[in-house]
Design a protein around this motif. Structure first.
Motif, short mmCIF file in Angstrom:
data_model
loop_
_atom_site.label_atom_id
_atom_site.label_comp_id
_atom_site.label_asym_id
_atom_site.label_seq_id
_atom_site.Cartn_x
_atom_site.Cartn_y
_atom_site.Cartn_z
N GLN A 201 -23.53 7.39 -44.29
CA GLN A 201 -22.51 6.54 -43.67
C GLN A 201 -22.52 6.74 -42.17
OE1 GLN A 201 -18.07 7.37 -43.98
NE2 GLN A 201 -18.23 5.60 -45.32
N GLY A 202 -22.25 5.65 -41.43
CA GLY A 202 -22.18 5.77 -39.98
C GLY A 202 -21.33 4.69 -39.36
N TYR A 203 -21.00 4.89 -38.10
CA TYR A 203 -20.23 3.90 -37.34
C TYR A 203 -21.07 3.30 -36.21
CZ TYR A 203 -16.47 1.71 -34.72
OH TYR A 203 -15.67 0.80 -34.08
N LYS A 204 -21.78 4.15 -35.49
CA LYS A 204 -22.64 3.65 -34.43
C LYS A 204 -23.76 4.66 -34.16
CE LYS A 204 -19.82 5.50 -30.67
NZ LYS A 204 -19.08 5.17 -29.41
N ILE B 178 -27.94 2.41 -36.05
CA ILE B 178 -27.01 1.31 -35.81
C ILE B 178 -27.07 0.96 -34.32
CG2 ILE B 178 -24.61 0.54 -36.02
CD1 ILE B 178 -24.22 2.88 -38.03
N PRO B 179 -27.49 -0.26 -33.99
CA PRO B 179 -27.58 -0.62 -32.57
C PRO B 179 -26.20 -0.77 -31.95
CG PRO B 179 -28.01 -2.52 -33.97
CD PRO B 179 -27.92 -1.33 -34.88
N ALA B 180 -26.18 -0.93 -30.66
CA ALA B 180 -24.91 -0.97 -29.93
C ALA B 180 -24.00 -2.11 -30.38
CB ALA B 180 -25.17 -1.08 -28.43
N ASP B 181 -24.57 -3.26 -30.73
CA ASP B 181 -23.73 -4.39 -31.14
C ASP B 181 -23.25 -4.27 -32.59
OD1 ASP B 181 -26.39 -6.89 -31.59
OD2 ASP B 181 -25.92 -5.05 -32.67
N ARG B 182 -23.80 -3.33 -33.32
CA ARG B 182 -23.41 -3.03 -34.71
C ARG B 182 -23.57 -4.22 -35.66
NH1 ARG B 182 -19.30 0.02 -36.78
NH2 ARG B 182 -17.75 -1.60 -36.31
N LYS B 183 -24.33 -5.20 -35.29
CA LYS B 183 -24.48 -6.37 -36.16
C LYS B 183 -25.55 -6.16 -37.21
CE LYS B 183 -22.80 -9.72 -32.77
NZ LYS B 183 -21.55 -9.98 -33.50
N SER B 184 -26.20 -5.03 -37.15
CA SER B 184 -27.17 -4.68 -38.18
C SER B 184 -27.25 -3.17 -38.29
CB SER B 184 -28.55 -5.26 -37.85
OG SER B 184 -29.07 -4.62 -36.69
#
Lengths: 115, 115
Positions: A49-52, A64-70
């Motif tokens: 699990q992660g957030y960013k 997880i890239p900066a925009d978190r869209k993927s």
């Protein structure tokens, strides 16, 4: 709800690194990204699990890239026993949204590992 | 330690009959989730409980579906007047609390077949 999109299937060979990407364009600020693994006739099992940015544990890494869209689940040196369906899950926080803990699974990615 | 258990493991019923599916969560887990997985499909969220209350029932597909939880422990998912499209694996999961950061632990599921 943040919908997720994953490839339906992927094939790999033992010893290779496998990267599975999940798209979640509508991810909300409070959402976390969780990946589950499911073998036939079993319930899903938590992987990571992660957030960013990047999270790593003894099983996998999550990018997880900066925009978190993927997000990309990375499995190092897969073996035959890694053959399973992998689900990307994006979840709301009940406390912060007040709307209930809605959880959305993608359709899953069937990973097949061969010799 | 004991994990999430579900019963029965398999249930075959005739169209129009009512069925009850049971979930025993991990002791001490306050959050409990029900999902279903149809053949070849991803996991579909149905309902979640925080203690004995269900803040979010929006995933229930119709009013034939209901769920309850007593004593903050065992939960029962009831499907009335079953239809063939209800055939699926019904999965229960529990977690320590209601936050999306909490890992969900899944049971083995109940495979429901409606003839």
């Amino acid at each position: 709800l943040a919908k997720t999109t994953q490839p339906i299937s992927m094939d790999s060979y033992e010893g290779q690194e496998v990267n599975i990407t999940c798209s979640h364009n509508n991810i909300a600020t409070n959402d976390y990204i969780t990946w589950y693994q499911q073998f036939p006739s079993q319930g899903p099992r938590f992987i990571i699990q992660g957030y960013k940015t990047k999270v790593t544990n003894e099983v996998a890494s999550l990018f997880i890239p900066a925009d978190r869209k993927s997000s990309t689940l990375s499995l190092p040196r897969v073996s035959l026993s890694d053959t399973a369906v992998y689900y990307c899950l994006v979840g709301d926080s009940y406390i912060l949204t007040g709307g209930g803990n809605k959880l959305t699974f993608g359709t899953g990615t069937q990973l097949k590992v061969e010799l | 330690g004991a994990g999430v258990s579900q019963s029965p493991s398999n249930k075959v019923t005739e169209k129009g009959k009512d069925v009850e599916l049971r979930c025993d969560p991990i002791s001490g887990h306050t959050a409990l989730y029900w999902y279903r997985q149809s053949l070849g499909q991803g996991l579909e969220f149905l309902i979640y409980f925080q203690g004995n209350s269900a803040p979010d029932k929006s995933g229930l597909p119709s009013d034939r579906f209901s769920a309850e939880r007593t004593g903050g422990s065992v939960s029962t998912l009831t499907i009335q007047r079953t239809q063939q499209e209800d055939s699926a694996v019904y999965l229960c999961a529990s977690g320590r609390d209601r936050l999306s950061t909490d890992t969900q632990y899944f049971g083995p599921g109940t495979r429901l077949t409606v003839l």
